[in-house]
Design an enzyme around this catalytic site. Structure first.
Site, PDB file in Angstrom:
ATOM      1  N   CYS A 278      69.030  53.534  69.849  1.00 52.84           N
ATOM      2  CA  CYS A 278      68.308  54.612  69.160  1.00 52.84           C
ATOM      3  C   CYS A 278      69.243  55.689  68.614  1.00 52.84           C
ATOM      4  CB  CYS A 278      67.244  55.207  70.083  1.00 52.84           C
ATOM      5  SG  CYS A 278      67.859  56.151  71.498  1.00 52.84           S
ATOM      6  N   HIS A 326      65.233  59.321  73.952  1.00 51.72           N
ATOM      7  CA  HIS A 326      64.982  58.508  72.759  1.00 51.72           C
ATOM      8  C   HIS A 326      64.996  59.419  71.544  1.00 51.72           C
ATOM      9  CE1 HIS A 326      63.737  54.895  70.641  1.00 51.72           C
ATOM     10  NE2 HIS A 326      62.851  55.622  69.970  1.00 51.72           N
ATOM     11  N   HIS A 338      63.152  54.194  63.748  1.00 52.04           N
ATOM     12  CA  HIS A 338      63.889  54.239  65.011  1.00 52.04           C
ATOM     13  C   HIS A 338      64.188  52.822  65.479  1.00 52.04           C
ATOM     14  CE1 HIS A 338      60.378  53.513  67.996  1.00 52.04           C
ATOM     15  NE2 HIS A 338      59.932  53.233  66.793  1.00 52.04           N
TER      16      HIS A 338
END
Length: 362
Positions: A278, A326, A338
């Protein structure tokens, strides 16, 4: 402001399905966290997975529980991945510092050798003229600084000799300081390497547990899970982003890079260009725009100005979960790009797919 343009009918249908799937996974993960104390916290197989491995059919509730456990393990693996990324970035920085210190120490050692050579020439000249002054022996010793503490020694030196001795003294002290600093950094580097190895094992252990659970699912349930995971955003989820304008030229370049990465596989510890985790995706995308971002999602949270969701613009970083484990990039019309989790591909998802910790504008 966030754009509220309507998506195409096809895109709207698929976006709705993804939102429902994301909500279902989040609900299942929350239910998992409330399991009784008899649940295995190490990520070992649940009863349903064990039953499947033993050849007994698992009912729908058991399959949902196993799927939720897989999602939980992937979330924990992502947290461990960001810890790995942070430790790895610190060790790289330490390696560079150690290398620079060693280079400086080598140059200082060369300078000390040159000074000693010049003082040796003085000693040789004195020896040829009838004897070696005891003070000059001091100049050639390995550690003249202990003798230098005696002021009477300097009184016995000529002006040139005293100047050379002072220079040697300063260079020797600098060399010792550099060597001590290099040794300290090397010790930190060893600790960092051990930390990297620990987090790497943690990631690998959690991913292996998730894979065992997936393999224990009935083939139909496993295939459905993996089909959803492989959704790459090209053929199934294409949000309408026409007319969306980024806040700056750099942000626009970063958004273009992130969108170009849609479909690339998730790979923990990777920063592109063919695979990403990520924070690796957002770091890589902004690097294409000439902007350097920190390596981890936690550090990226502080790499710019904080923005409320109502003012989000394409290129802003959306940080998720309370521990900032994240990150995705806002691309407009309520969507982020993402790298979701192992087994999935870089894709579009609704900005509110999970709890938002912060929105940062680099």
């Amino acid at each position: 402001m966030v754009s509220h343009r309507r998506t195409s009918q096809r895109g709207q249908t698929t976006l709705t399905s993804v939102t429902v799937l994301s909500a279902a996974l989040a609900t299942a993960a929350a239910a998992l966290s409330a399991q009784p104390a008899t649940a295995d916290p190490s990520g070992a197989r649940t009863g349903s997975a064990k039953a499947a491995v033993a050849g007994h059919p698992a009912d729908a509730t058991d399959r949902e529980g196993a799927t939720a456990q897989v999602g939980k393990l992937y979330e924990e693996a992502e947290r461990a991945t960001e810890k790995f990324n942070g430790a790895d970035a610190r060790t790289k920085e330490l390696r560079e510092q150690v290398s620079a210190l060693q280079d400086r120490a080598a140059r200082t050692q060369e300078w000390v050798n040159q000074l000693r050579a010049r003082l040796g020439a003085v000693a040789a000249a004195q020896y040829r003229s009838g004897g070696l002054d005891p003070t000059v022996r001091l100049l050639l010793s390995e550690r003249p600084e202990s003798y230098l503490e005696k002021a009477s020694a300097l009184d016995r030196l000529s002006g040139t000799q005293a100047h050379e001795l002072h220079r040697l003294q300063a260079a020797t002290r600098e060399l010792e300081q550099q060597r001590r600093e290099a040794a300290r950094k090397l010790a930190q580097l060893e600790i960092g390497r051990a930390e990297v190895a620990h987090h790497k094992k943690d990631v690998q252990r959690k991913l292996a547990s998730a894979r065992r659970l997936l393999n224990a699912l009935p083939s139909g349930a496993r295939s459905a899970y993996e089909r959803a995971s492989r959704s790459d955003g090209r053929d199934e989820i294409i949000p309408d982003l026409s007319g969306v304008v980024a806040g700056s030229g750099r942000a626009a370049a970063a958004v273009a890079a992130a969108r170009a990465a849609v479909g690339a596989p998730y790979a923990w510890g990777s920063t592109g260009p063919s695979a990403f985790d990520c924070s690796g995706l957002t770091q890589w995308a902004y690097n294409q725009a000439g902007v350097s971002l920190p390596r981890t999602s936690q550090a990226q949270r502080g790499a710019g100005s904080r923005i409320p969701l109502s003012q989000a613009r394409p290129g802003d970083l959306v940080i998720y979960r309370s521990d900032a484990s994240h990150v995705g990039m806002y691309v407009g019309n309520g969507q982020v790009v993402h790298a979701p989790y192992p087994g999935a591909r870089v894709r579009y998802d609704p900005v509110g797919m999970m709890p938002i910790s912060a929105i940062t504008r680099p």
